[in-house]
Enzyme design. Sequence first.
Site, PDB file in Angstrom:
ATOM      1  N   ASP A   1      -5.122  -7.858  -3.264  1.00 19.95           N
ATOM      2  CA  ASP A   1      -5.461  -7.627  -1.861  1.00 19.95           C
ATOM      3  C   ASP A   1      -6.818  -8.194  -1.433  1.00 19.95           C
ATOM      4  OD1 ASP A   1      -5.176  -6.771   0.721  1.00 19.95           O
ATOM      5  OD2 ASP A   1      -5.546  -4.658   0.317  1.00 19.95           O
TER       6      ASP A   1
ATOM      7  N   HIS B   1       0.814  -1.229   0.000  1.00 21.67           N
ATOM      8  CA  HIS B   1       0.000   0.000   0.000  1.00 21.67           C
ATOM      9  C   HIS B   1       0.848   1.281   0.000  1.00 21.67           C
ATOM     10  CE1 HIS B   1      -3.438  -2.531   0.376  1.00 21.67           C
ATOM     11  NE2 HIS B   1      -3.177  -2.907   1.606  1.00 21.67           N
TER      12      HIS B   1
HETATM   13 ZN   LIG Z   1      -3.634  -6.768   2.532  1.00 19.09          ZN
END
Ligand SMILES: [Zn+2]
Length: 454
Positions: free
Chosen positions: A320, A269
């Site tokens: 994700d 991220h």
């Molecule tokens: Zn994750």
Amino acid sequence: MKTIWAKTALLPTGWASDVRVDVGDDGRIVDVQNGAAFVGTAADMLLPAPVNVHSHAFQRAMAGLTERRGPNPNDSFWTWRQLMFRFLDRLTPEHVEAITAFVQMEMLEAGYATNAEFHYLHHRPGGARYDNIAEMSERVAAAAAQSGIGLCLLPVHYEFGGCDERGLAAGQIRFGNDLDRFLTLREHAISALTTLPEDTSHGVAPHSLRAVGKDTLQSYNGHFPTGPIHMHLAEQVPEVDEVLAHWGARPVDWALDNMGLDARWCLIHCTQMTPQETVRLARSRAVAGLCPITESSLGDGIFDAVRWMDAGGAIAIGSDSNIRIALSEELRTLDYSQRLRDGTRAALASPELSTGRRMFAEMLRGGAVAVQRQTGRIEVGYWADMLSLDTDKQHMWGRSGDTALDAWIFAGDDHLVTDVWSAGRHMVKGGEHTARAAIIAAYKRTIEALKDAL
Ligand SMILES: [Zn+2]
């Protein structure tokens, strides 16, 4: 040995025509020739198939269940997380295997050859271990045996409920292990991989700065001296505030100053960085594991990819939360996020390379580094991780080379993917996974069983 012949292919030297690729029985490329006569399996446009560097497979089965506004007027990542905790409390090992096989099948159909699974659902509801401590890891491995994806298993180390080392909340209890128990679990998880093909690999994943003790994080390189290490980092503003309040530094600065970050690390991220953190982290050679669709879905923020790539930072792409498996859309979302923030176009293009070509090339390079896999190039000695695009579809008419890549990423979708090979395993043919019917049947039964889970 098998042979693939492509009208056009993206080789390390650039675009080439009439390309013959020979793949050995071990799944590695043994020969590549330009200007070759047709032989073997035909492909239109042959590309290296990338790594999906970040997935929590079970979350695929939650897609569509979390789009209502809850009692809290400010729905956010944190309210979504509460729903995710509730959902996972219902999951059995059988559910996890079926969901994982399904999402890996979708990844292959989208064009990914490899999946790094950031696997943190280890224990029974209530937190007791299964008789086999690595039961859930075995289920992930069993799913990979069905899907044929190249698996990099990342057992996740999750010890605390926050930076103050508070205990785990009810929803986190299935993740929890102190370092000793995690080491045991990891050993058993590695044993579960021995029945999978030779390209299978593993690493470790301290979940985040919130979930592992400060002292342990400072010595992580010593505990795990080889292999990839992946960790969530600087995803959300409250996370930045928590680390700053308890440890006196922002997460990226703290990690850079205390953890010995280098190319073994893939930080997931990094959507909450200052410009100065962005440049510092890029120079550490750690890979940024970007998940643009999930980051949009969860309102994480916008990764500063322009500054990052200008500083020489490496990127890779992950799915994700798996709310949607769409390789071309991940890249499109990445560039569009930069355009919306900056009021620009072709944000990640370079003077030499188009937007799509540069993102695709950087994703291949960073993904290979992030899982330490010899992939990302159609070259002798590399795993035969390749995808083929259908150039007869209308999005591709009149396009070639870099503009064909741009057309796929910005105008088309993953339906253009006709064939995918993972370490030579030809898992997608004619746009469909070869074990589609069986994998979908098991997934449908699982979804039926979980439809009231939220
Ligand atoms: Zn994750």
